[in-house]
Design an enzyme around this catalytic site. Structure first.
Site, short mmCIF file in Angstrom:
data_model
loop_
_atom_site.label_atom_id
_atom_site.label_comp_id
_atom_site.label_asym_id
_atom_site.label_seq_id
_atom_site.Cartn_x
_atom_site.Cartn_y
_atom_site.Cartn_z
N ASP A 3 23.96 -56.38 21.77
CA ASP A 3 23.12 -57.26 21.05
C ASP A 3 22.34 -56.24 20.45
O ASP A 3 21.81 -55.17 20.72
CB ASP A 3 22.42 -58.07 21.90
CG ASP A 3 23.39 -59.38 22.35
OD1 ASP A 3 24.41 -59.24 22.03
OD2 ASP A 3 22.78 -60.02 23.31
N1 URA Z 1 24.90 -59.31 27.49
C1 URA Z 1 24.34 -59.80 26.61
O1 URA Z 1 23.73 -60.92 26.69
N2 URA Z 1 23.99 -59.00 25.50
C2 URA Z 1 24.35 -57.76 25.45
O2 URA Z 1 24.12 -56.97 24.41
C3 URA Z 1 25.57 -57.46 26.52
C4 URA Z 1 25.97 -58.20 27.57
#
Ligand code: URA
Length: 233
Positions: A102
């Site tokens: 993310d």
């Molecule tokens: N889980 C999440 O919520 N975000 C990420 O970036 C990776 C795993």
């Protein structure tokens, strides 16, 4: 055999006409000797340097990036800064990130142009373990910890696969999951009425983030790390 100017342009040193002019200035060396002809032919064995920095002359590239928060896991975007925009003086053509973190997540991201390997690593078939360092808003009860470890309904077809949690203190833990659903860790904690306030991936399989890399920094994988990646699948 490849033309020197094409090689430098592929390495992202500049456009074809910019690299031609750089070559004519004599600041590009082949095996330690300045070469001033843009159409000079180089082979895989030649060592090419630009302003004294050796450029890797190979087919496949593998990098470990410590992804900083605030950049998106994409190759290009009209509005947002992408992970590939962090690569300077490096051939970025055909490079892509393996998997997605993310925008606000930090940590280990593999960047390569090895399509077949990238696709294998992303295949749900292999269940590669990914470990995250997680900071949470509220204390985690033993009961919620068990729910997260055993599998929880985050609105997908199946419960999440078994996960492993290693507590560090009341608000920090390591969590290992073997799948990669969209926002998976955040959604898992939301389901136990908690919230992830910081997330960083620290390993994939037995490949660990090099902690000497500051957020935004990257380095080529070592030969040992590349074989480690290839052994995942
Ligand atoms: N889980 C999440 O919520 N975000 C990420 O970036 C990776 C795993």
């Amino acid at each position: 055999m490849k033309r020197l100017d094409k090689f430098l342009a592929d390495m992202n040193i500049g456009t074809r006409s910019q690299v031609k002019s750089e070559i004519r200035k004599g600041i590009v060396t082949v095996n330690n000797r300045p070469v001033t002809q843009p159409d000079y032919k180089i082979s895989e064995e030649d060592v090419i340097a630009y302003k004294g920095n050796i450029l890797q002359n190979q087919t496949y590239f593998y990098y470990m990036l410590n992804k900083p928060a605030g950049v998106i896991t994409a190759t290009r975007d009209q509005n947002e800064k992408t992970v590939l925009s962090l690569f300077q003086n490096t051939a970025t053509k055909n490079l892509f990130p393996v998997g997605r973190l993310d925008k606000d997540t930090e940590g280990l991201l593999i960047i390569t142009n090895d399509g077949p390997l990238g696709h294998k690593l992303l295949s749900p078939k292999y269940h590669i373990a990914k470990t995250y360092y997680v900071k949470i808003r509220d204390r985690l009860s033993d009961e919620d910890c068990n729910r997260l470890e055993n599998g929880i309904d985050i609105g997908e077809k199946n419960l999440t696969r078994p996960a492993k949690i290693k507590r560090i203190d009341e608000f920090t833990l390591y969590m290992t999951i073997t799948e990669g659903k969209y926002h998976q860790i955040k959604r898992m904690f939301e389901k136990v009425s908690n919230q992830v306030v910081y997330l960083k991936r620290v390993s994939m399989g037995n490949l660990s983030l090099d902690e000497s890399l500051k957020p935004g920094e990257y380095r080529p994988l070592t030969a040992q790390e590349i074989s480690c990646l290839k052994n995942f699948t």
